[in-house]
Design a protein around this motif. Structure first.
Motif, PDB file in Angstrom:
ATOM      1  N   GLY A 112      -1.582 -47.550  24.951  1.00 47.57           N
ATOM      2  CA  GLY A 112      -2.457 -47.210  23.826  1.00 47.57           C
ATOM      3  C   GLY A 112      -2.957 -45.771  23.880  1.00 47.57           C
ATOM      4  O   GLY A 112      -3.954 -45.441  23.228  1.00 47.57           O
ATOM      5  N   THR A 115      -2.613 -43.796  20.351  1.00 45.83           N
ATOM      6  CA  THR A 115      -3.619 -44.337  19.431  1.00 45.83           C
ATOM      7  C   THR A 115      -5.006 -43.854  19.854  1.00 45.83           C
ATOM      8  O   THR A 115      -5.817 -43.441  19.022  1.00 45.83           O
ATOM      9  CB  THR A 115      -3.583 -45.888  19.462  1.00 45.83           C
ATOM     10  N   LEU A 116      -5.260 -43.866  21.149  1.00 44.64           N
ATOM     11  CA  LEU A 116      -6.563 -43.433  21.663  1.00 44.64           C
ATOM     12  C   LEU A 116      -6.802 -41.953  21.351  1.00 44.64           C
ATOM     13  O   LEU A 116      -7.936 -41.567  21.024  1.00 44.64           O
ATOM     14  CB  LEU A 116      -6.640 -43.646  23.184  1.00 44.64           C
ATOM     15  N   LYS A 119      -8.174 -41.853  18.019  1.00 43.20           N
ATOM     16  CA  LYS A 119      -9.530 -42.429  17.970  1.00 43.20           C
ATOM     17  C   LYS A 119     -10.557 -41.467  18.568  1.00 43.20           C
ATOM     18  O   LYS A 119     -11.652 -41.290  18.031  1.00 43.20           O
ATOM     19  CB  LYS A 119      -9.571 -43.745  18.749  1.00 43.20           C
ATOM     20  N   VAL A 222      -5.644 -44.908  30.605  1.00 42.67           N
ATOM     21  CA  VAL A 222      -5.699 -45.931  29.557  1.00 42.67           C
ATOM     22  C   VAL A 222      -4.954 -47.166  30.052  1.00 42.67           C
ATOM     23  O   VAL A 222      -3.795 -47.071  30.469  1.00 42.67           O
ATOM     24  CB  VAL A 222      -5.039 -45.414  28.250  1.00 42.67           C
ATOM     25  N   ASP A 224      -4.040 -51.329  29.228  1.00 39.69           N
ATOM     26  CA  ASP A 224      -4.019 -52.463  28.312  1.00 39.69           C
ATOM     27  C   ASP A 224      -4.754 -53.636  28.993  1.00 39.69           C
ATOM     28  O   ASP A 224      -4.354 -54.063  30.082  1.00 39.69           O
ATOM     29  CB  ASP A 224      -2.536 -52.791  28.073  1.00 39.69           C
ATOM     30  N   SER A 250      -7.859 -50.719  26.642  1.00 44.18           N
ATOM     31  CA  SER A 250      -7.404 -50.860  25.260  1.00 44.18           C
ATOM     32  C   SER A 250      -7.055 -52.317  24.992  1.00 44.18           C
ATOM     33  O   SER A 250      -6.919 -53.119  25.918  1.00 44.18           O
ATOM     34  CB  SER A 250      -6.205 -49.951  24.993  1.00 44.18           C
ATOM     35  N   LYS A 251      -6.931 -52.621  23.721  1.00 39.23           N
ATOM     36  CA  LYS A 251      -6.547 -53.964  23.249  1.00 39.23           C
ATOM     37  C   LYS A 251      -7.553 -55.036  23.677  1.00 39.23           C
ATOM     38  O   LYS A 251      -7.183 -56.167  23.969  1.00 39.23           O
ATOM     39  CB  LYS A 251      -5.130 -54.300  23.708  1.00 39.23           C
ATOM     40  N   SER A 276     -11.131 -49.851  23.476  1.00 39.43           N
ATOM     41  CA  SER A 276     -10.391 -49.822  22.225  1.00 39.43           C
ATOM     42  C   SER A 276     -10.222 -51.251  21.758  1.00 39.43           C
ATOM     43  O   SER A 276      -9.822 -52.124  22.532  1.00 39.43           O
ATOM     44  CB  SER A 276      -9.000 -49.230  22.466  1.00 39.43           C
ATOM     45  N   PHE A 284     -13.059 -48.590  18.190  1.00 39.87           N
ATOM     46  CA  PHE A 284     -13.213 -47.833  19.422  1.00 39.87           C
ATOM     47  C   PHE A 284     -14.692 -47.652  19.697  1.00 39.87           C
ATOM     48  O   PHE A 284     -15.471 -47.391  18.795  1.00 39.87           O
ATOM     49  CB  PHE A 284     -12.536 -46.477  19.152  1.00 39.87           C
TER      50      PHE A 284
END
Ligand code: GDP
Length: 298
Positions: A112, A115-116, A119, A222, A224, A250-251, A276, A284
């Motif tokens: 992620g 994507t981060l 964000k 990061v 998951d 994340s997730k 996230s 976020f």
């Protein structure tokens, strides 16, 4: 996330709260239930051991025995210790005294990171910053393109001079980006780096070279949250490889059991800084250990 852990702990504590006095056997029965609940939530065994050891020691103290409501005291101890393994105090971003502040992202592919990056840029912009994104993931053909997409969603400039199909030198791109940021007055530079499905020595070395080239103020690892028991080995490899300064989970919107969240800060000694919770730019938030502990024990 944490639903099942939360339910199990709530049931355990319901039994405990009603007790006027707590024998050592009561404490041990509670500890066993906490231990089982944490293991079933995929929390790493050394973390479970350390956690339950500390809770047991405190729960058997004279202070608890003399308390008006010992069961309630034990719940408070578990709450305190949960905050502790989640990192204690809320850890905010360290901004450089002289801009630009450099934030490097590292982690496995699919964790992620890209994507981060978007964000973070979105979040920083709302706070009055001028962030710039740097595409130092030239490994995956689509990575640069993807960063450009999130950059445009966040309304942030993306520095990506290379096409991103395995060619180009990501270390040089990262280095050059510092000059670009200074000349164009971007005050935060977010450097996205390549990740592999497994831990890969060459890419880890590349990430370490990028780290050395840009001398970041923060290196965010990061991870998951769904990764489960692999969380510890992955975090340790990245800690050794890039010596990150903080963790991003994340997730957290997924149905993970929460083990990664409860293991990584304790094992690495590095704070969880952000969470996230979806694919959108606003999914976020800053991570607050006390609020997360409340969520688990509510
Ligand atoms: P990278 O390889 O580390 O850069 O990972 P990406 O940013 O490309 O993310 C991999 C996939 O996970 C993409 O499909 C993202 O949309 C998705 N993703 C990223 N963060 C989250 C999150 O917090 N929640 C959910 N549900 N999906 C996410």
């Amino acid at each position: 996330m944490f639903n099942s852990l939360s339910d199990r702990l709530t049931t355990t504590f319901k039994n405990l709260r009603g007790k006027g006095r707590l024998s050592e056997a009561d404490v041990d029965a509670t500890i066993r239930e906490i231990r089982r609940a944490l293991l079933d939530a995929d929390v790493a065994l050394p973390v479970v051991r350390a956690f339950t050891g500390r809770v047991r020691e405190r729960a058997l103290s004279a202070e608890v025995a003399q308390a008006l409501n010992p069961g309630q005291q034990v719940v408070k101890i578990v709450n305190d210790e949960l905050i502790g393994i989640l990192g204690g105090e809320t850890r905010r971003v360290h901004f450089a005294k002289r801009p630009p502040t450099v934030i490097m992202l590292a982690g496995l592919q699919g964790a992620g990171k890209t994507t981060l990056a978007g964000k973070l840029a979105h979040w920083l912009k709302a706070d009055g910053h001028r962030p710039m994104l740097v595409a130092a993931d030239l490994q995956r053909p689509n990575a640069v393109n993807q960063l450009e997409v999130v950059g445009s969603r966040a309304g942030a400039y993306v520095y990506a001079p290379e096409p991103g199909n395995g060619v180009g030198d990501p270390v040089q791109v990262a280095k050059d980006s510092m000059e670009v940021a200074k000349s164009k007055l971007y005050d935060v530079v977010i450097v996205d780096t390549a990740g592999r499905l497994g831990i890969d020595e060459e890419l880890m070395r590349q990430a370490a070279d990028i780290r050395a080239a840009v001398d970041p103020d923060e290196v965010l690892f990061v991870i998951d949250a769904m990764i489960g028991q692999d969380a510890v080995a992955t975090a340790e490899a990245f800690q050794q490889g890039v010596d990150f300064t903080g963790v991003v989970l994340s997730k957290l919107d997924g149905d993970s059991r929460g083990g990664a969240a409860l293991s990584v800060a304790e094992v690495t000694g590095k704070p969880i800084m952000f969470a996230s919770t979806g694919e959108g730019m606003t999914d976020f938030e800053q991570f607050h250990p006390d609020r997360m502990a409340d969520r688990i024990l509510d």
